[in-house]
Motif scaffolding. Sequence first.
Motif, PDB file in Angstrom:
ATOM      1  N   PHE A  17      25.653 -24.680  33.876  1.00 37.70           N
ATOM      2  CA  PHE A  17      23.392 -23.913  33.207  1.00 37.70           C
ATOM      3  C   PHE A  17      22.824 -24.069  33.917  1.00 37.70           C
ATOM      4  O   PHE A  17      21.970 -23.024  34.135  1.00 37.70           O
ATOM      5  CB  PHE A  17      23.871 -25.071  31.401  1.00 37.70           C
ATOM      6  CG  PHE A  17      22.421 -24.472  30.954  1.00 37.70           C
ATOM      7  CD1 PHE A  17      22.541 -23.487  30.541  1.00 37.70           C
ATOM      8  CD2 PHE A  17      21.749 -25.409  31.112  1.00 37.70           C
ATOM      9  CE1 PHE A  17      21.119 -23.263  29.735  1.00 37.70           C
ATOM     10  CE2 PHE A  17      20.440 -25.141  30.429  1.00 37.70           C
ATOM     11  CZ  PHE A  17      19.867 -24.231  29.709  1.00 37.70           C
ATOM     12  N   ARG A  18      22.716 -25.192  34.519  1.00 35.09           N
ATOM     13  CA  ARG A  18      21.703 -25.323  35.308  1.00 35.09           C
ATOM     14  C   ARG A  18      21.325 -24.588  36.511  1.00 35.09           C
ATOM     15  O   ARG A  18      20.254 -24.071  37.004  1.00 35.09           O
ATOM     16  CB  ARG A  18      21.591 -27.001  35.839  1.00 35.09           C
ATOM     17  CG  ARG A  18      20.617 -27.561  36.549  1.00 35.09           C
ATOM     18  CD  ARG A  18      21.079 -28.966  37.500  1.00 35.09           C
ATOM     19  NE  ARG A  18      19.947 -29.540  38.481  1.00 35.09           N
ATOM     20  CZ  ARG A  18      19.863 -28.691  39.388  1.00 35.09           C
ATOM     21  NH1 ARG A  18      21.485 -28.471  40.220  1.00 35.09           N
ATOM     22  NH2 ARG A  18      19.319 -29.481  40.739  1.00 35.09           N
ATOM     23  N   LYS A  19      22.633 -24.283  36.895  1.00 35.92           N
ATOM     24  CA  LYS A  19      22.280 -23.551  38.200  1.00 35.92           C
ATOM     25  C   LYS A  19      22.384 -22.112  38.082  1.00 35.92           C
ATOM     26  O   LYS A  19      21.579 -21.339  38.968  1.00 35.92           O
ATOM     27  CB  LYS A  19      23.517 -23.490  38.964  1.00 35.92           C
ATOM     28  CG  LYS A  19      23.876 -22.777  40.645  1.00 35.92           C
ATOM     29  CD  LYS A  19      25.483 -23.118  40.398  1.00 35.92           C
ATOM     30  CE  LYS A  19      25.537 -22.308  42.457  1.00 35.92           C
ATOM     31  NZ  LYS A  19      25.565 -21.115  41.924  1.00 35.92           N
ATOM     32  N   GLY A  20      22.444 -21.242  36.542  1.00 32.23           N
ATOM     33  CA  GLY A  20      22.429 -20.389  35.887  1.00 32.23           C
ATOM     34  C   GLY A  20      20.843 -20.428  35.541  1.00 32.23           C
ATOM     35  O   GLY A  20      20.201 -19.078  36.092  1.00 32.23           O
ATOM     36  N   VAL A  21      20.085 -21.285  35.494  1.00 29.19           N
ATOM     37  CA  VAL A  21      18.961 -20.855  35.135  1.00 29.19           C
ATOM     38  C   VAL A  21      17.628 -21.000  36.151  1.00 29.19           C
ATOM     39  O   VAL A  21      16.999 -20.833  36.781  1.00 29.19           O
ATOM     40  CB  VAL A  21      17.876 -22.701  34.852  1.00 29.19           C
ATOM     41  CG1 VAL A  21      16.736 -22.652  34.707  1.00 29.19           C
ATOM     42  CG2 VAL A  21      18.617 -22.527  33.054  1.00 29.19           C
ATOM     43  N   LEU A  22      18.791 -21.927  37.527  1.00 26.95           N
ATOM     44  CA  LEU A  22      17.245 -22.119  38.827  1.00 26.95           C
ATOM     45  C   LEU A  22      17.895 -20.717  39.878  1.00 26.95           C
ATOM     46  O   LEU A  22      16.814 -20.456  40.228  1.00 26.95           O
ATOM     47  CB  LEU A  22      18.591 -22.827  39.987  1.00 26.95           C
ATOM     48  CG  LEU A  22      17.775 -24.973  38.949  1.00 26.95           C
ATOM     49  CD1 LEU A  22      18.491 -25.564  40.074  1.00 26.95           C
ATOM     50  CD2 LEU A  22      16.766 -24.588  38.376  1.00 26.95           C
ATOM     51  N   ASP A  23      18.822 -20.311  39.393  1.00 30.79           N
ATOM     52  CA  ASP A  23      19.916 -18.483  40.303  1.00 30.79           C
ATOM     53  C   ASP A  23      18.608 -17.690  39.705  1.00 30.79           C
ATOM     54  O   ASP A  23      19.103 -16.509  40.050  1.00 30.79           O
ATOM     55  CB  ASP A  23      21.087 -18.942  40.579  1.00 30.79           C
ATOM     56  CG  ASP A  23      21.687 -19.975  42.006  1.00 30.79           C
ATOM     57  OD1 ASP A  23      20.825 -21.016  41.750  1.00 30.79           O
ATOM     58  OD2 ASP A  23      22.549 -19.965  41.720  1.00 30.79           O
ATOM     59  N   ASP A  24      18.590 -17.876  38.232  1.00 25.62           N
ATOM     60  CA  ASP A  24      18.416 -16.734  37.301  1.00 25.62           C
ATOM     61  C   ASP A  24      19.304 -15.775  37.041  1.00 25.62           C
ATOM     62  O   ASP A  24      19.237 -14.452  36.916  1.00 25.62           O
ATOM     63  CB  ASP A  24      17.326 -16.067  38.231  1.00 25.62           C
ATOM     64  CG  ASP A  24      16.346 -14.887  37.038  1.00 25.62           C
ATOM     65  OD1 ASP A  24      16.413 -15.679  36.547  1.00 25.62           O
ATOM     66  OD2 ASP A  24      15.513 -14.278  37.751  1.00 25.62           O
ATOM     67  N   ARG A  25      19.961 -16.645  36.809  1.00 28.73           N
ATOM     68  CA  ARG A  25      21.437 -15.711  35.992  1.00 28.73           C
ATOM     69  C   ARG A  25      21.189 -15.975  35.006  1.00 28.73           C
ATOM     70  O   ARG A  25      21.976 -16.240  33.337  1.00 28.73           O
ATOM     71  CB  ARG A  25      22.749 -16.771  36.726  1.00 28.73           C
ATOM     72  CG  ARG A  25      23.338 -16.276  37.901  1.00 28.73           C
ATOM     73  CD  ARG A  25      23.810 -14.815  38.018  1.00 28.73           C
ATOM     74  NE  ARG A  25      24.774 -14.278  37.361  1.00 28.73           N
ATOM     75  CZ  ARG A  25      25.843 -14.404  37.739  1.00 28.73           C
ATOM     76  NH1 ARG A  25      26.100 -15.047  38.935  1.00 28.73           N
ATOM     77  NH2 ARG A  25      26.826 -13.801  36.817  1.00 28.73           N
ATOM     78  N   ARG A  26      20.482 -14.902  34.657  1.00 29.76           N
ATOM     79  CA  ARG A  26      20.354 -14.567  33.581  1.00 29.76           C
ATOM     80  C   ARG A  26      21.514 -14.368  32.226  1.00 29.76           C
ATOM     81  O   ARG A  26      21.583 -15.074  30.672  1.00 29.76           O
ATOM     82  CB  ARG A  26      19.125 -13.826  32.717  1.00 29.76           C
ATOM     83  CG  ARG A  26      17.835 -14.134  33.136  1.00 29.76           C
ATOM     84  CD  ARG A  26      16.863 -12.843  32.968  1.00 29.76           C
ATOM     85  NE  ARG A  26      15.880 -13.421  33.628  1.00 29.76           N
ATOM     86  CZ  ARG A  26      14.294 -13.138  33.678  1.00 29.76           C
ATOM     87  NH1 ARG A  26      14.223 -12.907  32.693  1.00 29.76           N
ATOM     88  NH2 ARG A  26      13.447 -13.765  34.741  1.00 29.76           N
ATOM     89  N   ASP A  27      22.457 -13.670  32.168  1.00 30.33           N
ATOM     90  CA  ASP A  27      24.114 -13.306  31.791  1.00 30.33           C
ATOM     91  C   ASP A  27      24.401 -14.758  31.940  1.00 30.33           C
ATOM     92  O   ASP A  27      25.030 -15.165  30.114  1.00 30.33           O
ATOM     93  CB  ASP A  27      24.721 -12.451  32.616  1.00 30.33           C
ATOM     94  CG  ASP A  27      24.888 -12.713  33.530  1.00 30.33           C
ATOM     95  OD1 ASP A  27      23.768 -13.236  34.476  1.00 30.33           O
ATOM     96  OD2 ASP A  27      25.772 -12.808  34.153  1.00 30.33           O
ATOM     97  N   VAL A  28      24.509 -15.443  32.787  1.00 35.60           N
ATOM     98  CA  VAL A  28      25.208 -16.992  32.259  1.00 35.60           C
ATOM     99  C   VAL A  28      24.452 -17.475  31.448  1.00 35.60           C
ATOM    100  O   VAL A  28      25.323 -18.760  30.660  1.00 35.60           O
ATOM    101  CB  VAL A  28      24.799 -18.107  34.048  1.00 35.60           C
ATOM    102  CG1 VAL A  28      25.317 -18.733  33.506  1.00 35.60           C
ATOM    103  CG2 VAL A  28      25.482 -16.854  34.811  1.00 35.60           C
ATOM    104  N   VAL A  29      23.102 -17.971  31.654  1.00 36.92           N
ATOM    105  CA  VAL A  29      21.991 -18.419  30.715  1.00 36.92           C
ATOM    106  C   VAL A  29      22.683 -18.485  29.220  1.00 36.92           C
ATOM    107  O   VAL A  29      22.375 -19.168  28.598  1.00 36.92           O
ATOM    108  CB  VAL A  29      21.050 -18.749  30.226  1.00 36.92           C
ATOM    109  CG1 VAL A  29      20.018 -19.259  29.961  1.00 36.92           C
ATOM    110  CG2 VAL A  29      20.802 -19.710  32.383  1.00 36.92           C
ATOM    111  N   ALA A  30      22.605 -17.227  28.948  1.00 35.28           N
ATOM    112  CA  ALA A  30      22.285 -16.550  27.784  1.00 35.28           C
ATOM    113  C   ALA A  30      23.802 -16.510  26.682  1.00 35.28           C
ATOM    114  O   ALA A  30      24.082 -16.933  25.723  1.00 35.28           O
ATOM    115  CB  ALA A  30      22.618 -15.119  27.136  1.00 35.28           C
ATOM    116  N   GLN A  31      24.964 -16.789  28.065  1.00 33.51           N
ATOM    117  CA  GLN A  31      26.049 -16.882  27.170  1.00 33.51           C
ATOM    118  C   GLN A  31      26.852 -18.600  27.157  1.00 33.51           C
ATOM    119  O   GLN A  31      27.365 -18.789  26.456  1.00 33.51           O
ATOM    120  CB  GLN A  31      27.696 -16.237  27.933  1.00 33.51           C
ATOM    121  CG  GLN A  31      27.282 -15.599  28.313  1.00 33.51           C
ATOM    122  CD  GLN A  31      27.806 -14.344  27.168  1.00 33.51           C
ATOM    123  OE1 GLN A  31      28.788 -14.271  26.345  1.00 33.51           O
ATOM    124  NE2 GLN A  31      26.696 -13.515  26.113  1.00 33.51           N
ATOM    125  N   SER A  32      25.381 -19.317  27.773  1.00 35.76           N
ATOM    126  CA  SER A  32      26.034 -21.085  27.324  1.00 35.76           C
ATOM    127  C   SER A  32      25.236 -21.119  26.632  1.00 35.76           C
ATOM    128  O   SER A  32      25.380 -22.229  25.744  1.00 35.76           O
ATOM    129  CB  SER A  32      25.109 -21.969  28.551  1.00 35.76           C
ATOM    130  OG  SER A  32      25.975 -20.914  29.745  1.00 35.76           O
TER     131      SER A  32
END
Length: 257
Positions: free
Chosen positions: A168-183
């Motif tokens: 989740f943290r990496k998704g936020v920092l990398d602007d991977r919004r799909d990863v964040v949303a699925q978390s």
Amino acid sequence: MSAAMLLCAALGPMTAHANCDPSERDIANHLMTYSGQLGKRNPLRLVLRPSSGGKLEGRYANASSLSDTHLTGKLENKSRLQLTEVDAGGMPRATFEGEFASADDANRQRGMSSNCEVISGQWRDLRSGRSVPFELTLSSIQSGKIDHLYDVAGVSDDETLNRAATQFRKGVLDDRRDVVAQSIRYPLRVSLRGKTLILRNPKSLLARYNEIFTDGYIRTIGAAVPRLMFARDQGVMLGDGAVWFDASGHVIALNRS
């Protein structure tokens, strides 16, 4: 005890050493978690378990750690601690040497004890001789096992939760919004501009993503270590409560204040 109760939000000049006697504070065999910096830009989490005779057991990790590093050591004269980490062959590899420091007058005026709250010192690589300063502040005291911190939250395997928090943290920092949303576990309530917003699915999160994940909030998440986190029966928290996870590793709260 809540994780924020003993948090020093800002440290003043440290000019005096302080006595830290866990037995006097009825915290022997409890877990004392410290957060702070190793060097200037490396967030650090350290968990200590004091026992009789001044013995200390610990674990530490930084924001990029893929595992925790185990430590053993001792507390001397109620103020100075020395912790040693070993390599795979059992040979000493590095040490943390530091002292408990008195909090400043402002902290004392807020009713905070100046005994065990702040540790400062040096981390030393015994092979290269390199030395890096560290400064840590007590963020929580809890019961439990040092090798199973999240048991109280119903987590069966701490590493599963650590991986989820790291992703989740990496998704936020990398602007991977799909990863964040699925978390996230939906529906999720989020406070936005004084109003409560209910996110019912990933699509609703993505529609308000920029409003929720502001630059400041992203920096807060980036400064947190996604390991050795504080846990209670409601869940496990990243940083000082910026994000909460359930036992399965899904996000159940985003605290933006």
